[in-house]
Scaffold this active site. Sequence first.
Site, mmCIF file in Angstrom:
data_model
loop_
_atom_site.group_PDB
_atom_site.id
_atom_site.type_symbol
_atom_site.label_atom_id
_atom_site.label_comp_id
_atom_site.label_asym_id
_atom_site.label_seq_id
_atom_site.Cartn_x
_atom_site.Cartn_y
_atom_site.Cartn_z
ATOM 1 N N PHE A 5 30.141 44.857 46.393
ATOM 2 C CA PHE A 5 30.168 45.466 45.048
ATOM 3 C C PHE A 5 29.311 44.661 44.079
ATOM 4 C CE2 PHE A 5 31.283 47.430 41.229
ATOM 5 C CZ PHE A 5 31.735 46.479 40.312
ATOM 6 N N ASN A 137 39.897 41.721 30.854
ATOM 7 C CA ASN A 137 41.015 40.878 31.235
ATOM 8 C C ASN A 137 42.123 41.717 31.883
ATOM 9 O OD1 ASN A 137 42.545 38.555 31.471
ATOM 10 N ND2 ASN A 137 42.379 37.997 29.304
ATOM 11 N N PHE A 138 43.126 41.043 32.413
ATOM 12 C CA PHE A 138 44.332 41.678 32.964
ATOM 13 C C PHE A 138 44.024 42.669 34.086
ATOM 14 C CE2 PHE A 138 46.647 39.348 30.006
ATOM 15 C CZ PHE A 138 46.122 39.508 28.737
ATOM 16 N N LEU A 139 42.962 42.395 34.854
ATOM 17 C CA LEU A 139 42.678 43.197 36.065
ATOM 18 C C LEU A 139 43.790 42.908 37.061
ATOM 19 C CD1 LEU A 139 41.052 44.901 38.075
ATOM 20 C CD2 LEU A 139 39.685 42.852 38.550
ATOM 21 N N CYS A 140 44.488 43.963 37.459
ATOM 22 C CA CYS A 140 45.634 43.747 38.345
ATOM 23 C C CYS A 140 45.846 44.978 39.218
ATOM 24 C CB CYS A 140 46.882 43.489 37.503
ATOM 25 S SG CYS A 140 48.356 43.158 38.482
ATOM 26 N N VAL A 141 45.940 44.763 40.529
ATOM 27 C CA VAL A 141 46.282 45.824 41.474
ATOM 28 C C VAL A 141 47.595 45.428 42.129
ATOM 29 C CG1 VAL A 141 45.644 46.861 43.707
ATOM 30 C CG2 VAL A 141 43.920 46.614 41.893
ATOM 31 N N ARG A 149 39.600 48.207 48.034
ATOM 32 C CA ARG A 149 38.429 48.410 47.183
ATOM 33 C C ARG A 149 38.770 49.178 45.894
ATOM 34 N NH1 ARG A 149 35.221 44.554 48.842
ATOM 35 N NH2 ARG A 149 33.447 45.538 47.785
ATOM 36 N N THR A 173 36.578 35.847 32.753
ATOM 37 C CA THR A 173 36.790 34.636 33.552
ATOM 38 C C THR A 173 37.526 35.026 34.818
ATOM 39 O OG1 THR A 173 38.910 34.212 32.478
ATOM 40 C CG2 THR A 173 36.984 33.109 31.538
ATOM 41 N N LEU A 389 42.042 34.590 26.921
ATOM 42 C CA LEU A 389 43.503 34.479 27.127
ATOM 43 C C LEU A 389 43.879 34.715 28.597
ATOM 44 C CD1 LEU A 389 44.403 36.549 23.983
ATOM 45 C CD2 LEU A 389 44.439 34.044 24.238
HETATM 46 C C1 LIG Z 1 29.279 46.378 29.829
HETATM 47 C C2 LIG Z 1 30.794 46.309 30.119
HETATM 48 C C3 LIG Z 1 31.104 45.678 31.516
HETATM 49 C C4 LIG Z 1 32.643 45.559 31.739
HETATM 50 C C5 LIG Z 1 32.970 45.008 33.162
HETATM 51 C C6 LIG Z 1 32.539 43.572 33.344
HETATM 52 C C7 LIG Z 1 33.018 43.001 34.730
HETATM 53 C C8 LIG Z 1 34.551 42.750 34.764
HETATM 54 C C9 LIG Z 1 34.998 42.214 36.122
HETATM 55 C C10 LIG Z 1 36.526 42.043 36.198
HETATM 56 C C11 LIG Z 1 36.989 40.818 35.438
HETATM 57 C C12 LIG Z 1 38.501 40.613 35.520
HETATM 58 C C13 LIG Z 1 38.900 39.413 34.707
HETATM 59 C C14 LIG Z 1 40.394 39.167 34.709
HETATM 60 O O1 LIG Z 1 41.182 40.098 34.721
HETATM 61 C C15 LIG Z 1 40.890 37.721 34.761
HETATM 62 S S1 LIG Z 1 40.840 37.154 36.509
HETATM 63 C C16 LIG Z 1 42.409 37.770 37.098
HETATM 64 C C17 LIG Z 1 42.208 38.860 38.142
HETATM 65 N N1 LIG Z 1 43.510 39.349 38.567
HETATM 66 C C18 LIG Z 1 44.271 38.744 39.503
HETATM 67 O O2 LIG Z 1 43.870 37.762 40.106
HETATM 68 C C19 LIG Z 1 45.646 39.345 39.719
HETATM 69 C C20 LIG Z 1 46.079 39.296 41.173
HETATM 70 N N2 LIG Z 1 45.070 39.909 42.031
HETATM 71 C C21 LIG Z 1 44.866 41.260 42.039
HETATM 72 O O3 LIG Z 1 45.479 42.025 41.333
HETATM 73 C C22 LIG Z 1 43.762 41.769 42.958
HETATM 74 O O4 LIG Z 1 43.518 40.809 43.957
HETATM 75 C C23 LIG Z 1 42.433 42.053 42.209
HETATM 76 C C24 LIG Z 1 42.659 43.246 41.283
HETATM 77 C C25 LIG Z 1 41.991 40.846 41.416
HETATM 78 C C26 LIG Z 1 41.352 42.412 43.227
HETATM 79 O O5 LIG Z 1 41.809 43.510 43.994
HETATM 80 P P1 LIG Z 1 41.867 43.383 45.626
HETATM 81 O O6 LIG Z 1 42.732 44.489 46.118
HETATM 82 O O7 LIG Z 1 42.205 41.980 45.952
HETATM 83 O O8 LIG Z 1 40.327 43.607 46.091
HETATM 84 P P2 LIG Z 1 39.608 45.011 46.279
HETATM 85 O O9 LIG Z 1 40.154 46.026 45.376
HETATM 86 O O10 LIG Z 1 39.609 45.345 47.726
HETATM 87 O O11 LIG Z 1 38.108 44.693 45.798
HETATM 88 C C27 LIG Z 1 37.407 43.575 46.341
HETATM 89 C C28 LIG Z 1 36.246 43.333 45.428
HETATM 90 O O12 LIG Z 1 36.742 42.907 44.142
HETATM 91 C C29 LIG Z 1 36.163 41.648 43.818
HETATM 92 N N3 LIG Z 1 37.119 40.848 43.049
HETATM 93 C C30 LIG Z 1 38.229 40.240 43.496
HETATM 94 N N4 LIG Z 1 38.848 39.579 42.498
HETATM 95 C C31 LIG Z 1 38.101 39.798 41.395
HETATM 96 C C32 LIG Z 1 38.218 39.373 40.025
HETATM 97 N N5 LIG Z 1 39.219 38.586 39.610
HETATM 98 N N6 LIG Z 1 37.268 39.768 39.154
HETATM 99 C C33 LIG Z 1 36.245 40.546 39.560
HETATM 100 N N7 LIG Z 1 36.067 40.982 40.838
HETATM 101 C C34 LIG Z 1 37.001 40.613 41.731
HETATM 102 C C35 LIG Z 1 35.857 41.003 45.170
HETATM 103 O O13 LIG Z 1 34.884 39.993 44.982
HETATM 104 C C36 LIG Z 1 35.341 42.218 45.950
HETATM 105 O O14 LIG Z 1 34.012 42.523 45.533
HETATM 106 P P3 LIG Z 1 32.757 42.032 46.478
HETATM 107 O O15 LIG Z 1 32.942 42.754 47.806
HETATM 108 O O16 LIG Z 1 31.525 42.430 45.719
HETATM 109 O O17 LIG Z 1 32.925 40.524 46.585
#
Ligand SMILES: CCCCCCCCCCCCCC(=O)CSCCNC(=O)CCNC(=O)[C@H](O)C(C)(C)COP(=O)(O)OP(=O)(O)OC[C@H]1O[C@@H](n2cnc3c(N)ncnc32)[C@H](O)[C@@H]1OP(=O)(O)O
Length: 389
Positions: A5, A137-141, A149, A173, A389
Amino acid sequence: KRHAFWETQPVGQFKDVGDSSLREGPIEPPTPLSEVKPEPYNLPSPYEWATCDMESEETCNEVYTLLMNNYVEDDENMFRFNYSKEFLSWALRPPGYFKSWHIGVRAKVSKKLVAFITGIPARIRVRDEVVKMAEINFLCVHKKLRSKRLAPVMIKEVTRRVHLENIWQAAYTAGVVLPTPITTCQYWHRSLNPKKLIDVGFSRLGARMTMSRTVKLYKLPDSPVTPGFRKMELRDVPAVTRLLRNYLSQFVVAPDFDEDDVQHWLLPFESVVDSYLVESPETHEITDFCSFYTLPSSILGNQTYSTLKAAYSYYNVATKTPLLQLMNDALIVAKQKDFDVFNALDVMENESFLKELKFGPGDGQLHYYLYNYRIRNELKPSELGLVLL
Ligand SMILES: CCCCCCCCCCCCCC(=O)CSCCNC(=O)CCNC(=O)[C@H](O)C(C)(C)COP(=O)(O)OP(=O)(O)OC[C@H]1O[C@@H](n2cnc3c(N)ncnc32)[C@H](O)[C@@H]1OP(=O)(O)O
Ligand SMILES: CCOC(=O)c1cnc2ccc(OC)cc2c1SCCC#N
């Protein structure tokens, strides 16, 4: 592919690191609004998009519960962030916020909230450019829907909705390494309740240290030592804004706060954010400022304790009082408010007080990212004036 991605996204790519021919600034130009995808991205069939109205107590509660059970845990699964409802409502409704950027995913049949991602508008200065951005922020699945994905779809959807408001950059972050950090920070922790941190297994008794010797080591005075140290009030907003804007101008990346932003982000709000200032007893000038936010964590798998009360260093400015003394006063009031630990990143000038005030380095790192904005060279944490935050 390593990042299937992220390699499709307008972010610094690992292969570009060190390529000095690439200019600093936006990676892609804005799209004409008529060309932004007008309809939401497709979700897997059992799920549907839901805009979350954070003014609704019920929706706030659903978001709170999803995050309490499924949000970020440390690598040893000792803690999970437990943002409060009041905190979430505050964090997501700053001046000029868009409800459409508070994005939920629900199961069509049960209507259960199973995923979430948010954006808020912010003016972020990068060197001499003030850029309108979304802070994501607060990205959560939900734990049961991981590795399907879903995250890329949610990121594309929030990107689409941000584009519809003619904003083309973002800041975020993560504890994970993605293409490509603009800087990588270290967490530091200052024990306020060492016995609890040892009992939960976070800290260990030092060699040749008894518990009572350890408690004494972290003991703090009962009240702040700086004359004129007091809670911030509404009337202080203009002076604190001047103080903070001037201080933040030294950093490469920093928020471009105006008085409305300062009033929202830095005026004390019970159990969410605490802020103090030093008003000179002689001149009544406001010379210094410190603040921290309240972010409890659930303690996972401990019989005695269920919650860790943690304070997180926010924005601090010292122009007359030594920063060391100002931050020690912050520790003193945090202890008075029964926090168990005071956390800080090594951003801004924090490195100058961490060791001396008995902070210990954490094992977690926090990576900072910009979306669709290239930074020429990776920054040092001390060049960063932004706390998310
Ligand atoms: C111009 C406006 C632009 C706005 C948008 C800007 C960008 C904003 C970006 C967002 C900023 C959020 C900031 C924030 O909220 C603060 S960081 C906190 C993120 N949340 C958590 O860690 C909560 C617990 N984990 C989960 O809920 C899941 O593991 C999440 C949802 C994290 C991933 O769900 P999953 O079921 O575990 O995974 P798949 O759905 O299968 O998807 C896998 C793909 O997701 C990539 N991945 C994994 N963790 C990531 C993360 N923390 N940021 C970005 N990408 C992340 C991973 O590299 C892979 O892509 P790749 O194959 O390319 O490597
Ligand atoms: C006692 C020191 O550790 C924490 O305060 C803490 C609390 N809860 C967390 C939840 C998820 C989590 O996931 C990375 C970390 C923590 C941490 S350490 C990093 C935050 C700071 N400072």
